[in-house]
Design a protein around this motif. Structure first.
Motif, short mmCIF file in Angstrom:
data_model
loop_
_atom_site.label_atom_id
_atom_site.label_comp_id
_atom_site.label_asym_id
_atom_site.label_seq_id
_atom_site.Cartn_x
_atom_site.Cartn_y
_atom_site.Cartn_z
N ALA A 56 24.21 29.26 24.85
CA ALA A 56 25.10 28.18 25.29
C ALA A 56 24.47 26.82 25.00
O ALA A 56 25.14 25.89 24.51
CB ALA A 56 25.39 28.32 26.79
N LEU A 57 23.17 26.69 25.29
CA LEU A 57 22.46 25.44 25.00
C LEU A 57 22.48 25.12 23.51
O LEU A 57 22.66 23.97 23.12
CB LEU A 57 21.01 25.54 25.46
N ARG A 58 22.28 26.15 22.68
CA ARG A 58 22.23 25.91 21.23
C ARG A 58 23.58 25.42 20.70
O ARG A 58 23.63 24.51 19.88
CB ARG A 58 21.78 27.18 20.51
N PHE A 59 24.66 26.04 21.16
CA PHE A 59 25.99 25.58 20.74
C PHE A 59 26.26 24.16 21.22
O PHE A 59 26.76 23.32 20.47
CB PHE A 59 27.08 26.52 21.27
N LEU A 60 25.92 23.90 22.48
CA LEU A 60 26.16 22.58 23.05
C LEU A 60 25.32 21.52 22.33
O LEU A 60 25.81 20.43 22.02
CB LEU A 60 25.85 22.59 24.54
N THR A 61 24.07 21.85 22.06
CA THR A 61 23.18 20.93 21.34
C THR A 61 23.74 20.61 19.96
O THR A 61 23.74 19.45 19.53
CB THR A 61 21.77 21.55 21.21
N ASP A 62 24.25 21.62 19.28
CA ASP A 62 24.80 21.39 17.94
C ASP A 62 26.03 20.49 18.00
O ASP A 62 26.22 19.61 17.14
CB ASP A 62 25.13 22.73 17.27
N PHE A 63 26.85 20.69 19.03
CA PHE A 63 28.02 19.81 19.19
C PHE A 63 27.58 18.36 19.40
O PHE A 63 28.11 17.44 18.78
CB PHE A 63 28.88 20.28 20.37
N LEU A 64 26.59 18.17 20.27
CA LEU A 64 26.10 16.82 20.55
C LEU A 64 25.44 16.19 19.33
O LEU A 64 25.39 14.96 19.19
CB LEU A 64 25.13 16.84 21.73
#
Length: 358
Positions: A306-314
């Motif tokens: 979840a963190l990796r997806f969110l980080t990529d979005f940001l």
């Protein structure tokens, strides 16, 4: 269809375009994969191009696989380990026009699934991944090199998230406000993990690190486990990497790309099958600390993804492929929902674990 395949790659393995059939196969997003069928031989091979944007040190992959293969051949000669075939010059890989290639034997009468359709498949896959870990229990994991440094390092992933959060635009931060709050609220998962790292009975093991269902071959008729494949990420790690990734990818009928969050549910029969399969191989070697962390392994890996997806979005989508601007944000939402479902079902899931540890 004309394939963009340099004839020098085939030459490195003693073939030419005239004496083989070549078809591109596979659903993986990382390496290009081909099925190579020699016209005058009754056998087939897998030919893969190694993605050096992801695997920046292909030689580390080759060294790791040779070390593990040699160990298994010596100690468990009957175990089917898909070892790369050497080139005509005796090299572990072919290096052609600044690209690395390797050839592997094709295992006939097997199937690689993209989606689980019955609990038995989860059982067999988990058993195969557990078996590989069990056979390598006495292998010194720290003699292997990390092929993707920090791959399952939750501390690193949280740092990357924090950096992205501090550098992103106000617009992206606004769109992701709820998910950012989720990420910060679940920081306790990292703190909990860190509280265990000093324990001497939480060892580094040889881990596969990518235990999705497509990375194990099953018998095409019976769906019994045959062997583990896609071994690029074999490297030192904690047991939670493999078991946690199985939980993340086996327990829900829908992948991280599903946007209807009402569909994101835990399938208890699949969890039970997976735990039975894994513990049928690993119960005897897991330490007391590892047994404590069985269910936590799912929380650890799901939160990290979840963190990796969110980080990529940001970061404005620089890593994961997307086909619309908020896809990585939707993926993060999906994984946070899966994480919440794991917590909601925690008592029942833990009961299943305890029953299979007896």
């Amino acid at each position: 269809m004309e394939l963009n395949l340099d004839s020098e790659v085939l030459k490195a393995y003693g073939y030419t375009k005239e004496n083989v059939n070549i078809v591109q196969i596979g659903s993986g997003l990382i390496n290009r994969t081909y099925l190579l069928s020699p016209l005058l031989q009754d056998k087939k091979f897998i030919l893969q191009n190694i993605n050096t944007a992801v695997f920046q040190d292909p030689q580390a992959i080759a060294k790791n696989l040779k070390a593990v293969s040699d160990y298994l051949a010596k100690n468990y000669p009957d175990y089917l380990f898909i070892k790369p075939i050497t080139t005509v010059d005796g090299e572990e890989m072919a290096y052609v026009n600044h690209e690395y290639w390797r050839m592997l034997p094709f295992v006939s009468k097997t199937v690689s699934l993209d989606v689980l359709s019955e609990p038995k498949q989860a059982y067999e896959a988990a058993k195969e991944f557990g078996k590989l870990s069990r056979l390598l229990n006495n292998f010194n994991a720290n003699t292997l090199e990390p092929t993707i440094p920090g791959f399952h390092d939750l501390g690193l992933r949280f740092e990357q998230f924090t950096l992205a959060l501090n550098q992103t635009t106000k617009q992206l931060k606004g769109l992701a406000k709820l998910e950012i709050d989720h990420a910060l609220d679940h920081r306790y998962i990292l703190d909990y993990y860190n509280s265990y790292t000093h324990r001497t009975d939480f060892p580094d093991r040889v881990m596969h690190h990518d235990t999705k269902i497509s990375n194990v071959l099953l018998n095409a008729e019976t769906f019994e486990g045959v062997c583990v494949i896609d071994l690029d990420t074999i490297m030192p790690g904690k047991f939670i990497s493999d078991l946690g990734d199985m939980m993340r990818t086996y327990l829900c009928a829908f992948s991280e790309n599903e946007t209807d969050l009402t569909k994101i549910k835990i399938r208890l029969p699949y969890f039970e099958a997976m735990i039975k399969g894994y513990l049928s191989e690993m119960k005897g070697i897991l330490t007391a600390t590892e047994k404590e962390l069985i269910l936590f392994s799912g929380k650890y890996i799901i939160y990290m993804q979840a963190l990796r997806f969110l980080t990529d979005f940001l970061n404005d989508n620089i890593y994961y492929p997307i086909n619309y601007p908020t896809k990585n944000l939707d993926r993060a939402r999906n994984q946070f929902k899966l994480l919440s479902e794991l917590s909601l079902n925690e008592k029942e899931l833990q009961d299943i674990i305890e029953e299979n540890l007896v």
